[in-house]
Enzyme design. Structure first.
Site, PDB file in Angstrom:
ATOM      1  N   HIS A  45      73.531 -24.765  98.697  1.00 50.58           N
ATOM      2  CA  HIS A  45      72.771 -23.801  99.491  1.00 50.58           C
ATOM      3  C   HIS A  45      73.705 -22.747 100.109  1.00 50.58           C
ATOM      4  O   HIS A  45      73.492 -22.260 101.211  1.00 50.58           O
ATOM      5  CB  HIS A  45      71.997 -24.536 100.592  1.00 50.58           C
ATOM      6  CG  HIS A  45      70.637 -23.964 100.892  1.00 50.58           C
ATOM      7  ND1 HIS A  45      69.478 -24.591 100.525  1.00 50.58           N
ATOM      8  CD2 HIS A  45      70.246 -22.838 101.534  1.00 50.58           C
ATOM      9  CE1 HIS A  45      68.436 -23.874 100.944  1.00 50.58           C
ATOM     10  NE2 HIS A  45      68.878 -22.800 101.557  1.00 50.58           N
ATOM     11  N   LYS A  66      66.901 -27.912  92.743  1.00 54.36           N
ATOM     12  CA  LYS A  66      68.072 -27.233  93.328  1.00 54.36           C
ATOM     13  C   LYS A  66      68.588 -28.072  94.494  1.00 54.36           C
ATOM     14  O   LYS A  66      67.810 -28.464  95.374  1.00 54.36           O
ATOM     15  CB  LYS A  66      67.627 -25.846  93.824  1.00 54.36           C
ATOM     16  CG  LYS A  66      68.670 -25.015  94.553  1.00 54.36           C
ATOM     17  CD  LYS A  66      68.138 -23.593  94.786  1.00 54.36           C
ATOM     18  CE  LYS A  66      69.130 -22.665  95.447  1.00 54.36           C
ATOM     19  NZ  LYS A  66      69.140 -22.709  96.901  1.00 54.36           N
ATOM     20  N   GLY A 112      76.696 -20.460  94.679  1.00 60.30           N
ATOM     21  CA  GLY A 112      77.591 -20.778  95.798  1.00 60.30           C
ATOM     22  C   GLY A 112      78.917 -20.078  95.654  1.00 60.30           C
ATOM     23  O   GLY A 112      79.759 -20.489  94.852  1.00 60.30           O
TER      24      GLY A 112
HETATM   25  C1  FNR Z   1      69.347 -18.627 101.072  1.00 63.25           C
HETATM   26  N1  FNR Z   1      69.150 -19.658 100.157  1.00 63.25           N
HETATM   27  C2  FNR Z   1      67.892 -20.116  99.894  1.00 63.25           C
HETATM   28  N2  FNR Z   1      67.694 -21.127  98.989  1.00 63.25           N
HETATM   29  C3  FNR Z   1      66.440 -21.563  98.697  1.00 63.25           C
HETATM   30  O1  FNR Z   1      66.297 -22.469  97.877  1.00 63.25           O
HETATM   31  N3  FNR Z   1      65.354 -20.975  99.305  1.00 63.25           N
HETATM   32  C4  FNR Z   1      65.469 -19.998 100.215  1.00 63.25           C
HETATM   33  O2  FNR Z   1      64.471 -19.497 100.731  1.00 63.25           O
HETATM   34  C5  FNR Z   1      66.777 -19.549 100.549  1.00 63.25           C
HETATM   35  N4  FNR Z   1      66.974 -18.570 101.492  1.00 63.25           N
HETATM   36  C6  FNR Z   1      68.235 -18.098 101.757  1.00 63.25           C
HETATM   37  C7  FNR Z   1      68.406 -17.070 102.696  1.00 63.25           C
HETATM   38  C8  FNR Z   1      69.674 -16.561 102.914  1.00 63.25           C
HETATM   39  C9  FNR Z   1      69.853 -15.462 103.916  1.00 63.25           C
HETATM   40  C10 FNR Z   1      70.774 -17.058 102.185  1.00 63.25           C
HETATM   41  C11 FNR Z   1      72.158 -16.473 102.381  1.00 63.25           C
HETATM   42  C12 FNR Z   1      70.618 -18.080 101.292  1.00 63.25           C
HETATM   43  C13 FNR Z   1      70.297 -20.211  99.394  1.00 63.25           C
HETATM   44  C14 FNR Z   1      70.521 -19.419  98.090  1.00 63.25           C
HETATM   45  O3  FNR Z   1      69.483 -19.629  97.174  1.00 63.25           O
HETATM   46  C15 FNR Z   1      71.824 -19.830  97.386  1.00 63.25           C
HETATM   47  O4  FNR Z   1      71.842 -21.223  97.200  1.00 63.25           O
HETATM   48  C16 FNR Z   1      73.090 -19.420  98.145  1.00 63.25           C
HETATM   49  O5  FNR Z   1      72.903 -18.200  98.828  1.00 63.25           O
HETATM   50  C17 FNR Z   1      74.238 -19.274  97.144  1.00 63.25           C
HETATM   51  O6  FNR Z   1      75.429 -18.953  97.784  1.00 63.25           O
HETATM   52  P1  FNR Z   1      76.001 -17.455  97.917  1.00 63.25           P
HETATM   53  O7  FNR Z   1      75.779 -16.744  96.604  1.00 63.25           O
HETATM   54  O8  FNR Z   1      75.223 -16.815  99.030  1.00 63.25           O
HETATM   55  O9  FNR Z   1      77.426 -17.691  98.262  1.00 63.25           O
END
Ligand code: FNR
Length: 361
Positions: free
Chosen positions: A257, A233, A289
């Protein structure tokens, strides 16, 4: 506090959550890195993309089922790895997993889950994937993989875009700190490795944090550690994707992310188009995203994704109504996706292609 928003579409959960979350928590969830350029671009990209309607198709055998690696899913909408879910609801990831189980949705569990994997495993039998953050020592990373395998994970998704946590300035300004009850459950009993000794001339970033960033050989090590498929990812350089494919990764999550890693990288939808063109039609590409509706999910699939993941939306729904909220947001997204399929003449997910996007301007 009572919620004034009537929830009719998935994105209503965002408005509703804003009414109940405290300002620092909301800033942590909603915020992005830097000037939030990428964060905003993720959603703007969906607004720019338009659909091509069609009138004549027969839907009696239509289905949204897909097969992703070894996993069969009823819908191509998964829960992205999101850390620290007890921040917004006492049942945290357990409630999210209950919702995923009830709706047969896929869930990618974060390394930084606030609930242990065995507790999640008790409420969710299938469709669990594990998101891995490499730890400073391989023995710790290996123990995370082992726990994931023992608790039914069907794939490992290793995140590579955030060896440096680009703290959201919005969250910092709001005074956010992660409370004790939302700390990572899997990392609780791990003795932190000795600090890297920095001289006054050293940079905390170059000689400090980046020394622990995984290299290609570490991804090779990971692939040899597990019988599970490994996906990556958050890699966007095409030559690095070639290197990763050459050592055996089995899919990518096209992601920036959610605008929380390096700011000013392209929006996810644009990245997706480039990645699909580069990898060819058969390589598994998940996407995340900016997805706030089933329309967005449809547009991402039309741009080349096999499936999409939702990040913030699941937390907003969890905050508003626990497991029921997450189940409801998934249902709303599915209904919107099916509506898009019906009105664009797509009877299967495989029918959704760039021909469904308006291209005549
Ligand atoms: C995340 N994201 C994330 N990604 C990951 O690989 N490990 C993690 O622990 C986290 N933790 C995390 C916490 C919070 C509060 C957010 C908002 C995001 C990123 C997540 O997997 C993803 O890539 C994005 O949130 C996608 O975008 P949208 O759907 O929030 O717009």
């Amino acid at each position: 506090m009572s919620i004034q928003t009537t929830i009719l579409q998935a994105s209503d959960y965002e408005a509703a959550a804003k009414q109940i979350l405290d300002a620092p928590t909301l800033a942590y969830i909603a915020g992005g890195s830097g000037d939030e350029t990428t964060l905003q671009a993720n959603q703007t990209a969906f607004k720019r993309s338009q659909l091509q309607q069609r009138a004549f198709a027969e839907f009696s055998q239509a289905s949204t089922q897909i097969k992703l690696l070894n996993t069969r899913l009823r819908h191509p909408i998964l829960l992205a790895p999101v850390a620290a879910q007890s921040l917004v609801h006492p049942d945290g990831e357990i409630a999210t997993a209950q919702a995923a189980e009830a709706l047969e949705a896929g869930m990618i569990i974060s390394t930084r889950t606030s609930k242990p994997l065995d507790a999640i495993n008790q409420v969710m039998r299938q469709n669990k994937w594990f998101q891995l953050y490499f730890q400073p020592e391989h023995k710790t990373t290996a123990s995370l993989i082992k726990q994931a395998e023992e608790n039914g994970a069907e794939a490992i998704v290793v995140t590579l875009d955030s060896p440096i946590q680009s703290v959201s300035l919005r969250a910092q300004k709001a005074g956010f700190t992660l409370p004790a009850h939302a700390q990572p459950a899997l990392l609780k009993h791990i003795t932190p490795p000795q600090h890297i000794h920095l001289t006054p001339d050293d940079s905390v970033i170059f000689q400090g944090l980046m020394q622990q960033a995984p290299a290609l050989k570490d991804i090779e090590w990971l692939i040899n550690q597990t019988h599970l498929p490994v996906l990556v990812k958050g890699v966007m350089a095409l030559d690095e994707i070639d290197q990763l494919r050459a050592i055996g990764i089995q899919g990518l999550v096209v992601s920036n992310h959610g605008g929380r890693a390096l700011d000013s990288v392209p929006d996810s939808l644009r990245l997706l188009a480039v990645m699909r063109a580069h990898t060819g039609k058969d390589f598994p590409l998940l996407f995340d995203g900016g997805v706030r509706s089933g329309y967005d999910a449809f547009k991402a699939i039309a741009t080349g994704a096999n499936a999409v993941c939702i990040g913030r939306l699941q937390l907003y729904a969890l905050a508003v109504n626990g497991a029921q909220g997450v189940a409801h947001v998934l249902k709303l997204l599915r209904d919107e996706l099916e509506l898009c399929m019906a009105l664009t003449g797509c009877t299967r997910i495989a029918d959704i292609s760039e021909k469904c996007l308006w291209r005549h301007d």
